[in-house]
Design a protein around this motif. Structure first.
Motif, PDB file in Angstrom:
ATOM      1  N   SER A 171       0.431  -1.024   0.008  1.00 55.14           N
ATOM      2  CA  SER A 171       0.219   0.466  -0.155  1.00 55.14           C
ATOM      3  C   SER A 171       0.767   1.209  -0.119  1.00 55.14           C
ATOM      4  O   SER A 171       0.292   2.666  -0.010  1.00 55.14           O
ATOM      5  N   ILE A 172       2.610   1.084   0.163  1.00 52.41           N
ATOM      6  CA  ILE A 172       3.305   2.461  -0.114  1.00 52.41           C
ATOM      7  C   ILE A 172       3.383   2.815  -1.184  1.00 52.41           C
ATOM      8  O   ILE A 172       3.985   3.678  -1.162  1.00 52.41           O
ATOM      9  N   GLU A 173       3.098   2.088  -1.926  1.00 57.72           N
ATOM     10  CA  GLU A 173       3.738   2.047  -3.538  1.00 57.72           C
ATOM     11  C   GLU A 173       3.240   3.617  -3.858  1.00 57.72           C
ATOM     12  O   GLU A 173       1.956   3.623  -4.214  1.00 57.72           O
ATOM     13  N   GLY A 174       3.822   4.409  -4.343  1.00 56.36           N
ATOM     14  CA  GLY A 174       2.761   6.057  -4.463  1.00 56.36           C
ATOM     15  C   GLY A 174       2.894   6.445  -3.787  1.00 56.36           C
ATOM     16  O   GLY A 174       2.787   8.100  -4.055  1.00 56.36           O
ATOM     17  N   MET A 175       3.386   6.309  -2.564  1.00 61.88           N
ATOM     18  CA  MET A 175       3.185   6.900  -1.082  1.00 61.88           C
ATOM     19  C   MET A 175       4.634   8.328  -1.308  1.00 61.88           C
ATOM     20  O   MET A 175       5.485   8.430  -0.250  1.00 61.88           O
ATOM     21  N   GLU A 176       4.373   9.423  -2.014  1.00 59.39           N
ATOM     22  CA  GLU A 176       5.631  10.019  -2.238  1.00 59.39           C
ATOM     23  C   GLU A 176       5.989  11.363  -1.161  1.00 59.39           C
ATOM     24  O   GLU A 176       6.985  11.144  -0.598  1.00 59.39           O
ATOM     25  N   ASP A 177       4.877  11.079   0.342  1.00 55.72           N
ATOM     26  CA  ASP A 177       4.623  12.334   1.034  1.00 55.72           C
ATOM     27  C   ASP A 177       5.459  11.271   2.424  1.00 55.72           C
ATOM     28  O   ASP A 177       5.263  11.466   3.413  1.00 55.72           O
ATOM     29  N   LEU A 178       5.929  10.274   2.352  1.00 56.87           N
ATOM     30  CA  LEU A 178       6.210   9.693   2.910  1.00 56.87           C
ATOM     31  C   LEU A 178       7.388   9.796   3.547  1.00 56.87           C
ATOM     32  O   LEU A 178       8.674   9.501   2.800  1.00 56.87           O
ATOM     33  N   ALA A 179       7.803  10.061   4.980  1.00 54.41           N
ATOM     34  CA  ALA A 179       9.483  10.361   5.195  1.00 54.41           C
ATOM     35  C   ALA A 179       9.828   8.955   5.592  1.00 54.41           C
ATOM     36  O   ALA A 179      10.982   9.235   5.052  1.00 54.41           O
ATOM     37  N   ALA A 180       9.288   8.222   6.447  1.00 55.27           N
ATOM     38  CA  ALA A 180       9.503   7.031   6.478  1.00 55.27           C
ATOM     39  C   ALA A 180       8.438   5.530   6.857  1.00 55.27           C
ATOM     40  O   ALA A 180       7.388   6.133   6.878  1.00 55.27           O
ATOM     41  N   VAL A 181       9.569   4.236   7.008  1.00 54.63           N
ATOM     42  CA  VAL A 181       8.735   3.550   7.116  1.00 54.63           C
ATOM     43  C   VAL A 181       9.147   2.137   7.750  1.00 54.63           C
ATOM     44  O   VAL A 181      10.436   2.405   7.769  1.00 54.63           O
ATOM     45  N   ALA A 182       8.733   2.286   8.673  1.00 53.54           N
ATOM     46  CA  ALA A 182       9.704   1.271   9.886  1.00 53.54           C
ATOM     47  C   ALA A 182       8.458   0.089  10.447  1.00 53.54           C
ATOM     48  O   ALA A 182       7.576   0.000   9.960  1.00 53.54           O
ATOM     49  N   ILE A 183       9.574  -1.201  10.092  1.00 53.21           N
ATOM     50  CA  ILE A 183       8.998  -2.597  10.298  1.00 53.21           C
ATOM     51  C   ILE A 183       9.949  -2.684  11.379  1.00 53.21           C
ATOM     52  O   ILE A 183      10.585  -2.990  11.721  1.00 53.21           O
ATOM     53  N   GLN A 184       9.064  -3.809  12.375  1.00 53.03           N
ATOM     54  CA  GLN A 184       9.810  -4.936  13.399  1.00 53.03           C
ATOM     55  C   GLN A 184      10.074  -6.010  13.014  1.00 53.03           C
ATOM     56  O   GLN A 184       9.254  -6.569  11.973  1.00 53.03           O
ATOM     57  N   SER A 185      11.641  -5.968  12.437  1.00 52.89           N
ATOM     58  CA  SER A 185      12.135  -7.714  12.229  1.00 52.89           C
ATOM     59  C   SER A 185      13.143  -8.339  13.044  1.00 52.89           C
ATOM     60  O   SER A 185      13.777  -7.855  13.707  1.00 52.89           O
ATOM     61  N   PRO A 186      12.181  -9.095  14.138  1.00 50.81           N
ATOM     62  CA  PRO A 186      11.135 -11.108  13.810  1.00 50.81           C
ATOM     63  C   PRO A 186      10.366  -8.985  14.092  1.00 50.81           C
ATOM     64  O   PRO A 186      10.232  -8.570  15.340  1.00 50.81           O
ATOM     65  N   ASN A 187       8.916  -9.139  14.068  1.00 51.35           N
ATOM     66  CA  ASN A 187       8.012  -9.203  14.227  1.00 51.35           C
ATOM     67  C   ASN A 187       7.442  -9.482  15.496  1.00 51.35           C
ATOM     68  O   ASN A 187       7.437 -10.300  16.521  1.00 51.35           O
ATOM     69  N   PHE A 188       5.744  -9.099  16.236  1.00 52.47           N
ATOM     70  CA  PHE A 188       5.592  -9.024  17.562  1.00 52.47           C
ATOM     71  C   PHE A 188       5.088  -9.911  16.945  1.00 52.47           C
ATOM     72  O   PHE A 188       5.261 -10.687  18.781  1.00 52.47           O
ATOM     73  N   PHE A 189       5.044 -11.381  15.806  1.00 52.10           N
ATOM     74  CA  PHE A 189       4.279 -12.523  15.450  1.00 52.10           C
ATOM     75  C   PHE A 189       5.365 -13.106  15.731  1.00 52.10           C
ATOM     76  O   PHE A 189       5.379 -15.074  15.810  1.00 52.10           O
ATOM     77  N   GLY A 190       6.756 -12.722  15.853  1.00 53.48           N
ATOM     78  CA  GLY A 190       8.242 -13.334  16.308  1.00 53.48           C
ATOM     79  C   GLY A 190       8.349 -14.257  14.517  1.00 53.48           C
ATOM     80  O   GLY A 190       9.410 -15.194  13.891  1.00 53.48           O
ATOM     81  N   SER A 191       7.452 -13.309  13.314  1.00 51.51           N
ATOM     82  CA  SER A 191       8.246 -13.661  11.925  1.00 51.51           C
ATOM     83  C   SER A 191       9.345 -13.257  11.425  1.00 51.51           C
ATOM     84  O   SER A 191       9.473 -11.575  11.818  1.00 51.51           O
ATOM     85  N   ILE A 192       9.541 -13.245  10.376  1.00 49.39           N
ATOM     86  CA  ILE A 192      10.754 -12.796  10.078  1.00 49.39           C
ATOM     87  C   ILE A 192      10.481 -12.016   8.609  1.00 49.39           C
ATOM     88  O   ILE A 192       9.776 -12.149   8.208  1.00 49.39           O
ATOM     89  N   GLU A 193      10.472 -10.589   8.416  1.00 49.24           N
ATOM     90  CA  GLU A 193      10.326  -9.701   7.896  1.00 49.24           C
ATOM     91  C   GLU A 193      11.313  -9.934   6.716  1.00 49.24           C
ATOM     92  O   GLU A 193      12.712  -9.831   6.616  1.00 49.24           O
TER      93      GLU A 193
END
Length: 176
Positions: free
Chosen positions: A85-107
């Motif tokens: 969903s972030i494709e084309g979002m030109e006004d976006l400063a940053a994307v924050a992702i946790q890895s391993p995430n809260f479910f324990g999955s590797i992003e």
């Protein structure tokens, strides 16, 4: 000792520079987002719903008074962040992702980095367990611009009820 810690943190996270420490992992994430807002001069950030809920709340507390818009990234049926969903979002400063995430999955940080950088945004990799990067690819090698999270598990004792150790590392091009 601080120099040795910073060297270890930079190597573990695959980044060029690391600071001495922040209050805890949640405030480190909030500071990373503030840094991205200053660097890009944009007013919108995207955070994965799979970031630890306490981290998310601290981010909201930090950013609420600034007028910055926070976009929540959904997750897919495999328990990983859906960044499409972030494709084309030109006004976006940053994307924050946790890895391993809260479910324990590797992003898939490489895919997230590619999508993020296509928008001229920064990728922030959050974590709650830094030693995971002794087993999986670290954020720097996967294209993250900043890595931040909790480092208390490195064996640092709790001091006077304090929360832990906020780790923060980045690419040299973002040092001011």
């Amino acid at each position: 000792a601080i120099y040795e810690y910073q060297t270890l943190a930079a190597r573990l996270l695959g980044m060029e520079v690391a600071n001495a420490s922040l209050y805890d992992g949640a405030t480190a994430l909030a500071e990373a987002l503030l840094m991205a807002l200053r660097i890009t001069k944009k007013k919108r950030v995207a955070i994965s719903r799979l970031i630890h809920p306490f981290y998310q709340q601290v981010v909201r507390t930090y950013l609420c008074p600034t007028g910055v818009s926070i976009y929540e990234l959904p997750y897919d049926k495999e328990g990983r962040t859906d960044c499409s969903s972030i494709e084309g979002m030109e006004d976006l400063a940053a994307v924050a992702i946790q890895s391993p995430n809260f479910f324990g999955s590797i992003e898939n940080l490489r895919k997230a980095a590619d999508l993020t950088h296509n928008n001229k945004s920064l990728l922030i990799a959050a974590f709650t367990e830094p030693l995971a990067y002794a087993l999986i690819k670290n954020p720097g090698s996967e294209g993250a611009d900043t890595a931040c999270g909790e480092g208390q598990s490195l064996g640092i004792p709790r001091s006077f009820g304090g929360p832990g150790l906020g780790m923060f590392a980045a690419s040299m091009k973002h040092v001011r």
